[in-house]
Each structure stands twice: as C-alpha cells, then as structure tokens.
Motif scaffolding. Structure first.
Motif, short mmCIF file in Angstrom:
data_model
loop_
_atom_site.label_atom_id
_atom_site.label_comp_id
_atom_site.label_asym_id
_atom_site.label_seq_id
_atom_site.Cartn_x
_atom_site.Cartn_y
_atom_site.Cartn_z
N ASP A 42 0.81 -1.22 0.00
CA ASP A 42 0.00 0.00 0.00
C ASP A 42 0.84 1.27 0.00
O ASP A 42 0.38 2.31 -0.46
CB ASP A 42 -0.93 0.04 1.22
N LYS A 65 5.68 -13.64 -9.11
CA LYS A 65 4.26 -13.29 -9.08
C LYS A 65 4.07 -11.81 -9.44
O LYS A 65 3.15 -11.45 -10.15
CB LYS A 65 3.66 -13.55 -7.69
N GLN A 70 0.31 -11.38 -10.82
CA GLN A 70 -0.52 -12.16 -9.90
C GLN A 70 -0.59 -11.45 -8.55
O GLN A 70 0.25 -10.60 -8.23
CB GLN A 70 0.05 -13.56 -9.71
N ARG A 71 -1.56 -11.85 -7.76
CA ARG A 71 -1.72 -11.27 -6.42
C ARG A 71 -0.63 -11.79 -5.50
O ARG A 71 -0.38 -12.99 -5.43
CB ARG A 71 -3.09 -11.67 -5.87
N VAL A 72 0.01 -10.88 -4.79
CA VAL A 72 1.03 -11.24 -3.81
C VAL A 72 0.70 -10.48 -2.53
O VAL A 72 0.13 -9.39 -2.56
CB VAL A 72 2.45 -10.89 -4.35
N THR A 73 1.01 -11.07 -1.37
CA THR A 73 0.70 -10.43 -0.09
C THR A 73 1.97 -9.94 0.59
O THR A 73 3.07 -10.39 0.29
CB THR A 73 -0.01 -11.42 0.86
#
Length: 89
Positions: A42, A65, A70-73
C-alpha cells in the motif's frame, strides 16, 4: 543483473542502507520498493535506481508473481526476505 520489476535489491543509500527489498514497479529513473513489513504494498518506498543494487532474481519467489501480475501479499514478501537474509548469513 538488470534492475527490473520483481527483482530483489539491496539499498545503497539512505536510512534503509543495506536493507533488502523487492521492486514493485518502475517509473523512469525511480523504482518502488516493498519489504512486506515496514514498506507494504500500500505504501512502497520511492527510490532512485542508482541507489539500489541487484542482489538476486530467485525462481519461485514473490518476484515472479509480481512480474506476472498475480496477487502477492505483504506476508509472502516479508517471509521470503526473512529466509533470504538467513541464507546469506
């Protein structure tokens, strides 16, 4: 190695000198860095390209990713960087 999105880099200047980050994205002379802990997806750190050095571009990392969109956290990034630091010691 080339400094591109998803690459693991080490900061060469600033308060974060010697810290390890992933490049989230690039904009001209600047790269946006994340570490998953203090610099999250963020609020990435904006840093001049010449103030970072490529450390590695490992297979199976969150960097792949990021490059593929792709979604990565933040947790994945933080965990990978923690393991990466342990291996380098």
């Amino acid at each position: 190695m080339e400094i591109t999105t998803g690459t693991i880099v080490k900061s060469l200047a600033g308060h974060d000198k010697e810290e390890v980050f992933f490049i989230l994205r690039e904009e001209g002379e600047y790269v946006y860095l994340v570490d998953g802990k203090y610099r999250t997806l963020d609020k990435p750190k904006k840093k001049n390209r010449k103030h970072v050095e490529t450390v590695s571009c490992e297979a199976g990392s969150p960097g792949e990713k990021i490059r593929e969109g792709q979604r990565v956290t933040d947790e994945e990034i933080a965990r990978f960087i923690k393991c990466f630091k342990k291996q380098k010691k």
